[in-house]
Design a protein around this motif. Structure first.
Motif, mmCIF file in Angstrom:
data_model
loop_
_atom_site.group_PDB
_atom_site.id
_atom_site.type_symbol
_atom_site.label_atom_id
_atom_site.label_comp_id
_atom_site.label_asym_id
_atom_site.label_seq_id
_atom_site.Cartn_x
_atom_site.Cartn_y
_atom_site.Cartn_z
ATOM 1 N N THR A 42 0.846 -1.124 0.120
ATOM 2 C CA THR A 42 -0.107 0.067 -0.016
ATOM 3 C C THR A 42 0.797 1.062 -0.064
ATOM 4 O O THR A 42 0.225 2.628 -0.116
ATOM 5 N N ARG A 43 2.208 1.139 0.208
ATOM 6 C CA ARG A 43 3.055 2.478 0.024
ATOM 7 C C ARG A 43 4.296 2.077 -0.680
ATOM 8 O O ARG A 43 4.767 0.851 -0.561
ATOM 9 N N MET A 44 5.034 2.801 -1.093
ATOM 10 C CA MET A 44 6.417 2.642 -1.799
ATOM 11 C C MET A 44 7.361 2.227 -0.462
ATOM 12 O O MET A 44 7.260 3.049 0.596
ATOM 13 N N ILE A 45 7.973 1.095 -0.601
ATOM 14 C CA ILE A 45 8.780 0.815 0.496
ATOM 15 C C ILE A 45 10.138 0.473 -0.229
ATOM 16 O O ILE A 45 10.319 0.689 -1.411
ATOM 17 N N PRO A 46 11.076 0.417 0.767
ATOM 18 C CA PRO A 46 12.656 0.363 -0.039
ATOM 19 C C PRO A 46 12.442 -0.904 -1.065
ATOM 20 O O PRO A 46 12.143 -1.940 -0.929
ATOM 21 N N GLU A 47 13.172 -0.551 -2.308
ATOM 22 C CA GLU A 47 13.138 -1.273 -3.444
ATOM 23 C C GLU A 47 13.592 -2.784 -3.424
ATOM 24 O O GLU A 47 12.858 -3.678 -3.771
ATOM 25 N N LYS A 48 14.796 -2.898 -2.633
ATOM 26 C CA LYS A 48 15.245 -4.326 -2.488
ATOM 27 C C LYS A 48 14.015 -5.465 -1.825
ATOM 28 O O LYS A 48 14.086 -6.422 -2.248
ATOM 29 N N ALA A 49 13.456 -4.782 -0.989
ATOM 30 C CA ALA A 49 12.362 -5.688 -0.548
ATOM 31 C C ALA A 49 11.341 -5.971 -1.482
ATOM 32 O O ALA A 49 10.555 -7.120 -1.349
ATOM 33 N N VAL A 50 10.589 -4.951 -2.263
ATOM 34 C CA VAL A 50 9.903 -5.013 -3.341
ATOM 35 C C VAL A 50 10.469 -6.182 -4.318
ATOM 36 O O VAL A 50 9.567 -6.948 -4.820
ATOM 37 N N ALA A 51 11.702 -5.911 -4.696
ATOM 38 C CA ALA A 51 12.296 -6.857 -5.623
ATOM 39 C C ALA A 51 12.250 -8.437 -5.165
ATOM 40 O O ALA A 51 12.153 -9.347 -5.947
ATOM 41 N N TYR A 52 12.525 -8.772 -3.827
ATOM 42 C CA TYR A 52 12.694 -9.948 -3.158
ATOM 43 C C TYR A 52 11.241 -10.614 -3.437
ATOM 44 O O TYR A 52 11.027 -11.690 -3.731
ATOM 45 N N LEU A 53 10.218 -9.601 -3.170
ATOM 46 C CA LEU A 53 8.739 -10.306 -3.378
ATOM 47 C C LEU A 53 8.456 -10.689 -4.738
ATOM 48 O O LEU A 53 7.704 -11.433 -5.095
ATOM 49 N N LYS A 54 8.923 -9.588 -5.563
ATOM 50 C CA LYS A 54 8.728 -9.875 -7.047
ATOM 51 C C LYS A 54 9.103 -11.157 -7.787
ATOM 52 O O LYS A 54 8.816 -11.517 -8.751
ATOM 53 N N GLU A 55 10.287 -11.445 -7.026
ATOM 54 C CA GLU A 55 10.802 -13.016 -7.629
ATOM 55 C C GLU A 55 9.917 -13.975 -7.560
ATOM 56 O O GLU A 55 9.900 -14.905 -8.328
ATOM 57 N N GLN A 56 8.873 -14.077 -6.611
ATOM 58 C CA GLN A 56 7.919 -14.989 -6.630
ATOM 59 C C GLN A 56 6.484 -14.756 -6.779
ATOM 60 O O GLN A 56 5.594 -15.500 -6.928
ATOM 61 N N PHE B 90 17.612 3.881 6.988
ATOM 62 C CA PHE B 90 17.679 3.175 5.893
ATOM 63 C C PHE B 90 17.576 1.640 6.095
ATOM 64 O O PHE B 90 17.103 0.892 5.310
ATOM 65 N N GLU B 91 18.377 1.261 7.092
ATOM 66 C CA GLU B 91 18.721 -0.081 7.372
ATOM 67 C C GLU B 91 17.422 -0.860 7.868
ATOM 68 O O GLU B 91 16.805 -2.109 7.256
ATOM 69 N N THR B 92 16.735 -0.066 8.724
ATOM 70 C CA THR B 92 15.734 -0.781 9.411
ATOM 71 C C THR B 92 14.323 -0.529 8.437
ATOM 72 O O THR B 92 13.845 -1.659 8.576
ATOM 73 N N ARG B 93 14.234 0.419 7.680
ATOM 74 C CA ARG B 93 13.093 0.238 6.822
ATOM 75 C C ARG B 93 13.253 -0.746 5.760
ATOM 76 O O ARG B 93 12.383 -1.330 5.260
ATOM 77 N N GLU B 94 14.489 -1.148 5.680
ATOM 78 C CA GLU B 94 14.816 -2.150 4.467
ATOM 79 C C GLU B 94 14.410 -3.447 5.023
ATOM 80 O O GLU B 94 13.651 -4.374 4.467
ATOM 81 N N ASN B 95 14.977 -3.605 6.304
ATOM 82 C CA ASN B 95 14.696 -4.800 6.877
ATOM 83 C C ASN B 95 13.357 -5.273 7.319
ATOM 84 O O ASN B 95 12.710 -6.163 7.437
ATOM 85 N N MET B 96 12.540 -3.890 7.779
ATOM 86 C CA MET B 96 10.949 -4.420 7.811
ATOM 87 C C MET B 96 10.389 -4.796 6.768
ATOM 88 O O MET B 96 9.647 -5.891 6.644
#
Ligand code: GLV
Ligand code: GLV
Length: 327
Positions: free
Chosen positions: A9-23, A292-298
């Motif tokens: 529902t909101r833009m979050i750090p790109e790496k986490a989105v990419a991780y989800l997009k793999e599957q 930066f670190e925490t929002r990505e880890n979340m």
């Protein structure tokens, strides 16, 4: 098998989105703002999973709009007062949150506020920028010393304990209140358990770390300010409605307490008008987990909860494992 459909529902750090997009097939709210109610209901429809923010009401209406294929609604937050757990369990939908990964960042924020209020950092910054700094002076902008004082932790969960641990470096005495005494925590920090009123009478710094529930709403109100020290500093990095904001403004105006540092508000993003003009309040815009670190880890944690639930497992940070029996 076709890929699962997920809404974030909101833009979050790109790496986490990419991780989800793999599957999964992932759609992210393209706007730099929360979705309106109608937008949220419409874009969540038919998803197998939704990643929500603390600004999204996760209620029966949303769950019914998503539909019976939905396996999980994963909150991108540790707090879950925006979620109706009973409604989700009834529908066999898992809910999850993001504990642990934001503990240090939020404890750091509580300290940033304590130090900023006591040492008048925000107020001083404003004066300096206005060209009003006319030179060092023995009695200019004094504040209470932090080192050696007593820190009162209200709610000694993960974040409360991490905030307390940092007090060791400041040679502070720590007192805390919690639903039950915590011997391991006491051993690690030398903290002493006190009932809330005794803590409020004793502490120089009071830092709030309770979740928002019907029991903690307005936990700190007019009566509580009345028993605090006149030199007390209150810090809230938990949830706004834990503090009666009008009563707080009055306590700050009348000198009933010395200062306050807030990261959260009763009616976010609206801030009580009376607070805005007060020099002894430091007002941060809900930044507790904003590193930066925490929002990505979340993001990774929420994504992982989604992937586990879509794979038929109970997600690791599940708030309602009992929903498994309802499917
Ligand atoms: C932030 O307020 C959170 O609950 O994660
Ligand atoms: C302060 O700047 C001092 O030198 O005491």
């Amino acid at each position: 098998m076709s890929r699962h459909s997920v809404l974030i529902t909101r833009m979050i750090p790109e790496k986490a989105v990419a991780y989800l997009k793999e599957q999964c097939d992932v759609e992210v709210n393209p706007h730099d703002r929360p979705l309106t109610k109608d937008e949220l209901l419409a874009s969540a429809k038919g998803r197998h999973a939704v990643m929500t923010m603390l600004t999204d009401p996760v209620n029966a209406e949303l769950m019914d709009a998503v539909g019976p294929q939905c396996k999980i609604i994963a909150n991108y937050a540790v707090g879950f007062n925006n979620m109706d757990i009973a409604a989700a369990t009834e529908r066999g939908i898992f809910l999850s949150n993001t504990p642990d990964v934001l503990t240090d960042a939020t404890a750091d924020m509580a300290w940033a506020l304590m130090l900023a209020v006591a040492r008048r950092v925000a107020e001083g910054d404003k004066v300096t920028r206005a060209g009003q700094f006319v030179g060092w002076s023995p009695l200019y902008m004094l504040g209470p010393e932090v080192s050696g004082k007593t820190l009162g932790i209200v709610g000694a969960g993960r974040i409360g304990q991490a905030t307390a641990k940092r007090a060791i470096g400041f040679n502070m005495k720590v007192v805390y209140t919690a639903n039950s005494p915590k011997p391991d925590f006491e051993k690690a920090t030398g903290a002493a358990y006190l009932p809330l009123d005794d803590l409020l009478r004793t502490a120089d710094f009071i830092s709030l770390h309770v979740p928002l529930t019907p029991k903690t709403k307005y936990l700190i109100s007019e009566r509580e300010f009345g028993i605090m020290k006149k030199t007390a500093i209150l810090v809230n990095t938990a949830r706004g409605p834990v503090v009666d904001e009008k009563a707080l403004a009055k306590a700050l105006q009348t000198g009933q307490i010395w200062g306050a540092g807030l990261d959260v508000y009763e009616r976010e993003p609206i801030v009580e008008d009376a607070l805005l003009g007060l020099h002894n309040a430091v007002l941060a815009p809900h930044l507790g987990s904003a590193t930066f670190e925490t929002r990505e880890n979340m993001g990774f944690m929420a994504a992982n909860n989604i992937l586990k639930a879509l794979g038929g497992e109970v997600p690791p940070q599940c708030l309602n494992p009992e929903a498994a029996g309802k499917r």
